[in-house]
Design a protein around this motif. Structure first.
Motif, PDB file in Angstrom:
ATOM      1  N   LEU A   1     -21.764 -27.551 -23.584  1.00  0.00           N
ATOM      2  CA  LEU A   1     -22.623 -28.246 -24.545  1.00  0.00           C
ATOM      3  C   LEU A   1     -21.863 -29.347 -25.278  1.00  0.00           C
ATOM      4  CD1 LEU A   1     -24.609 -25.264 -26.135  1.00  0.00           C
ATOM      5  CD2 LEU A   1     -25.101 -26.563 -24.051  1.00  0.00           C
ATOM      6  N   ALA A   2     -20.650 -29.049 -25.687  1.00  0.00           N
ATOM      7  CA  ALA A   2     -19.853 -30.045 -26.413  1.00  0.00           C
ATOM      8  C   ALA A   2     -19.561 -31.265 -25.542  1.00  0.00           C
ATOM      9  CB  ALA A   2     -18.554 -29.416 -26.907  1.00  0.00           C
ATOM     10  N   LYS A   3     -19.243 -31.031 -24.262  1.00  0.00           N
ATOM     11  CA  LYS A   3     -18.943 -32.138 -23.356  1.00  0.00           C
ATOM     12  C   LYS A   3     -20.179 -32.997 -23.115  1.00  0.00           C
ATOM     13  CE  LYS A   3     -15.190 -29.830 -20.863  1.00  0.00           C
ATOM     14  NZ  LYS A   3     -14.749 -29.287 -19.545  1.00  0.00           N
ATOM     15  N   GLN A   4     -21.312 -32.351 -22.904  1.00  0.00           N
ATOM     16  CA  GLN A   4     -22.525 -33.120 -22.644  1.00  0.00           C
ATOM     17  C   GLN A   4     -22.958 -33.901 -23.883  1.00  0.00           C
ATOM     18  OE1 GLN A   4     -24.846 -29.735 -20.943  1.00  0.00           O
ATOM     19  NE2 GLN A   4     -25.235 -31.114 -19.225  1.00  0.00           N
ATOM     20  N   ARG A   5     -22.881 -33.262 -25.030  1.00  0.00           N
ATOM     21  CA  ARG A   5     -23.279 -33.951 -26.256  1.00  0.00           C
ATOM     22  C   ARG A   5     -22.388 -35.170 -26.513  1.00  0.00           C
ATOM     23  NH1 ARG A   5     -22.018 -34.732 -31.420  1.00  0.00           N
ATOM     24  NH2 ARG A   5     -23.762 -34.971 -32.917  1.00  0.00           N
ATOM     25  N   ALA A   6     -21.084 -35.018 -26.327  1.00  0.00           N
ATOM     26  CA  ALA A   6     -20.161 -36.126 -26.565  1.00  0.00           C
ATOM     27  C   ALA A   6     -20.490 -37.316 -25.663  1.00  0.00           C
ATOM     28  CB  ALA A   6     -18.725 -35.666 -26.332  1.00  0.00           C
ATOM     29  N   ARG A   7     -20.804 -37.047 -24.410  1.00  0.00           N
ATOM     30  CA  ARG A   7     -21.141 -38.127 -23.476  1.00  0.00           C
ATOM     31  C   ARG A   7     -22.448 -38.806 -23.885  1.00  0.00           C
ATOM     32  NH1 ARG A   7     -20.706 -38.979 -17.841  1.00  0.00           N
ATOM     33  NH2 ARG A   7     -21.828 -40.932 -17.375  1.00  0.00           N
ATOM     34  N   MET A   8     -23.442 -38.024 -24.282  1.00  0.00           N
ATOM     35  CA  MET A   8     -24.729 -38.594 -24.643  1.00  0.00           C
ATOM     36  C   MET A   8     -24.667 -39.347 -25.966  1.00  0.00           C
ATOM     37  SD  MET A   8     -27.482 -35.810 -23.206  1.00  0.00           S
ATOM     38  CE  MET A   8     -28.796 -37.042 -23.094  1.00  0.00           C
ATOM     39  N   GLU A   9     -23.839 -38.900 -26.867  1.00  0.00           N
ATOM     40  CA  GLU A   9     -23.639 -39.638 -28.105  1.00  0.00           C
ATOM     41  C   GLU A   9     -22.966 -40.985 -27.827  1.00  0.00           C
ATOM     42  OE1 GLU A   9     -23.926 -38.656 -31.880  1.00  0.00           O
ATOM     43  OE2 GLU A   9     -25.657 -38.076 -30.662  1.00  0.00           O
ATOM     44  N   ALA A  10     -22.068 -41.010 -26.849  1.00  0.00           N
ATOM     45  CA  ALA A  10     -21.347 -42.239 -26.517  1.00  0.00           C
ATOM     46  C   ALA A  10     -22.212 -43.221 -25.733  1.00  0.00           C
ATOM     47  CB  ALA A  10     -20.088 -41.898 -25.715  1.00  0.00           C
ATOM     48  N   GLU A  11     -23.250 -42.711 -25.058  1.00  0.00           N
ATOM     49  CA  GLU A  11     -24.099 -43.564 -24.228  1.00  0.00           C
ATOM     50  C   GLU A  11     -25.564 -43.321 -24.598  1.00  0.00           C
ATOM     51  OE1 GLU A  11     -23.195 -43.499 -20.028  1.00  0.00           O
ATOM     52  OE2 GLU A  11     -21.167 -42.787 -20.443  1.00  0.00           O
ATOM     53  N   PRO A  12     -26.059 -44.012 -25.610  1.00  0.00           N
ATOM     54  CA  PRO A  12     -27.428 -43.789 -26.092  1.00  0.00           C
ATOM     55  C   PRO A  12     -28.514 -44.030 -25.042  1.00  0.00           C
ATOM     56  CG  PRO A  12     -26.156 -45.036 -27.691  1.00  0.00           C
ATOM     57  CD  PRO A  12     -25.331 -44.974 -26.452  1.00  0.00           C
ATOM     58  N   LYS A  13     -28.203 -44.775 -23.983  1.00  0.00           N
ATOM     59  CA  LYS A  13     -29.208 -45.023 -22.955  1.00  0.00           C
ATOM     60  C   LYS A  13     -29.403 -43.820 -22.041  1.00  0.00           C
ATOM     61  CE  LYS A  13     -30.753 -48.587 -19.716  1.00  0.00           C
ATOM     62  NZ  LYS A  13     -30.391 -49.807 -18.949  1.00  0.00           N
ATOM     63  N   LEU A  14     -28.497 -42.849 -22.117  1.00  0.00           N
ATOM     64  CA  LEU A  14     -28.623 -41.643 -21.306  1.00  0.00           C
ATOM     65  C   LEU A  14     -29.724 -40.742 -21.875  1.00  0.00           C
ATOM     66  CD1 LEU A  14     -25.067 -40.271 -20.391  1.00  0.00           C
ATOM     67  CD2 LEU A  14     -26.869 -41.014 -18.825  1.00  0.00           C
ATOM     68  N   ALA A  15     -30.684 -40.375 -21.041  1.00  0.00           N
ATOM     69  CA  ALA A  15     -31.748 -39.465 -21.465  1.00  0.00           C
ATOM     70  C   ALA A  15     -31.568 -38.076 -20.886  1.00  0.00           C
ATOM     71  CB  ALA A  15     -33.112 -40.010 -21.045  1.00  0.00           C
ATOM     72  N   ALA A  16     -30.804 -37.962 -19.800  1.00  0.00           N
ATOM     73  CA  ALA A  16     -30.557 -36.664 -19.166  1.00  0.00           C
ATOM     74  C   ALA A  16     -29.170 -36.675 -18.546  1.00  0.00           C
ATOM     75  CB  ALA A  16     -31.609 -36.371 -18.103  1.00  0.00           C
ATOM     76  N   LEU A  17     -28.428 -35.621 -18.785  1.00  0.00           N
ATOM     77  CA  LEU A  17     -27.063 -35.515 -18.268  1.00  0.00           C
ATOM     78  C   LEU A  17     -26.855 -34.126 -17.700  1.00  0.00           C
ATOM     79  CD1 LEU A  17     -24.224 -36.818 -17.989  1.00  0.00           C
ATOM     80  CD2 LEU A  17     -23.677 -35.821 -20.221  1.00  0.00           C
ATOM     81  N   GLY A  18     -26.663 -34.056 -16.377  1.00  0.00           N
ATOM     82  CA  GLY A  18     -26.430 -32.779 -15.711  1.00  0.00           C
ATOM     83  C   GLY A  18     -24.959 -32.566 -15.404  1.00  0.00           C
ATOM     84  N   THR A  19     -24.690 -31.550 -14.610  1.00  0.00           N
ATOM     85  CA  THR A  19     -23.326 -31.234 -14.192  1.00  0.00           C
ATOM     86  C   THR A  19     -23.346 -30.789 -12.737  1.00  0.00           C
ATOM     87  OG1 THR A  19     -23.344 -28.851 -14.686  1.00  0.00           O
ATOM     88  CG2 THR A  19     -22.840 -30.355 -16.519  1.00  0.00           C
ATOM     89  N   TRP A  20     -22.169 -30.701 -12.139  1.00  0.00           N
ATOM     90  CA  TRP A  20     -22.056 -30.070 -10.838  1.00  0.00           C
ATOM     91  C   TRP A  20     -22.328 -28.579 -11.004  1.00  0.00           C
ATOM     92  CZ3 TRP A  20     -16.994 -32.636  -8.630  1.00  0.00           C
ATOM     93  CH2 TRP A  20     -17.294 -33.969  -8.277  1.00  0.00           C
ATOM     94  N   THR A  21     -22.769 -27.952  -9.925  1.00  0.00           N
ATOM     95  CA  THR A  21     -23.255 -26.573 -10.010  1.00  0.00           C
ATOM     96  C   THR A  21     -22.777 -25.742  -8.834  1.00  0.00           C
ATOM     97  OG1 THR A  21     -25.230 -27.230 -11.246  1.00  0.00           O
ATOM     98  CG2 THR A  21     -25.335 -25.137 -10.064  1.00  0.00           C
TER      99      THR A  21
END
Length: 277
Positions: A112-132
């Protein structure tokens, strides 16, 4: 539609104060507890379980470092309606981000912390996934899903393969609402429907690292509602078809092939293709 009290006073402190885990659930109390217990962050975590008419009702487990609310749907209406209600509830509670996960899946520490940090840095991002990492019910690894990391590649290949692994995704709630929230028009393909609408106005991307252990459940939507999912996906592929992009045509051909391929055989093919990917 749902049976829930007014929005409660939610603890809004710490580095994840604007993030909420969003989990729809239908029965499977033990899976709910195991999934929520897998979260490990250096901050208080808020989680909203949308109980889609479970019998008996889902009970919020006691998980250290986590505040859990259960939103009860009046009756079982399917994952599309459960997610729609969940997003609306989180917006009413003032959250900015919804981190998806499904009962039975496990997350990795600090996702959660990693995804939030990326989305805060890139406001144009609406969805951010991960490898699974896909695993069986016993937890044994089957194959890895490594969707493209950058938004540009995802736009080009979105019809050829799923652009994001839905339970790994963090969503920007205001963007989800702006494009119309989750919908019931494309049963069992509500995730692709949402991602395609988001991509019309925003970027979607993936962290190129493991963020989720996805449990391949033979009783899950992909198995029990497979034909419905294929039909919904085909409708979306035709709706958003770019005739100049060969990948779109290849995606349609691939989906048509799924009609005549037994589910078990399809899983074997995926293991062979993605085992070393």
């Amino acid at each position: 539609m749902m049976n829930s009290p007014a929005a409660p006073n939610v603890a809004r402190t710490g580095a994840l104060a604007d993030v909420a885990v969003l989990m729809p659930a239908y029965n499977g109390q033990a899976d709910v507890e195991r999934t929520l217990a897998s979260f490990a962050e250096n901050a208080l975590i808020y989680a909203l379980i949308v109980d889609d008419g479970s019998t008996p009702p889902i009970v919020a487990p006691d998980v250290p470092g986590m505040q859990i609310e259960v939103l009860r749907m009046a009756k079982n209406g399917g994952i599309e309606r459960a997610l729609e209600a969940g997003i609306e509830a989180l917006a009413a509670r003032g959250f900015r981000y919804a981190a998806r996960i499904d009962a039975g899946d496990l997350t990795v520490p600090e996702r959660l912390a990693k995804q939030r940090a990326r989305m805060e840095a890139e406001p144009k991002l609406a969805a951010l996934g991960t490898w699974t990492q896909v695993v069986n019910r016993a937890g044994a690894p089957l194959f890895m899903l490594r969707p493209a990391a950058d938004a540009s590649t995802l736009r080009k290949t979105r019809m050829l393969r799923s652009p994001l692994v839905h339970p790994s995704v963090m969503l920007r709630i205001d963007a989800v609402l702006e494009v119309g929230n989750y919908r019931v028009q494309y049963p069992a393909a509500e995730d692709l429907d949402l991602f395609l609408r988001l991509m019309e106005r925003y970027d979607c991307a993936n962290l190129p690292e493991l963020g989720l252990y996805y449990e391949l459940n033979e009783g899950g939507i992909s198995a029990t509602k497979r034909r419905r999912q294929i039909v919904s996906t085909l409708r979306l592929q035709m709706r958003y078809l770019n005739v100049l992009n060969w990948r779109d045509w290849a995606g349609i051909a691939k989906n048509l092939l799924h009609f005549v391929t037994p589910y078990g055989a399809l899983q074997k093919v995926k293991r062979a293709l993605f085992a070393r990917a």
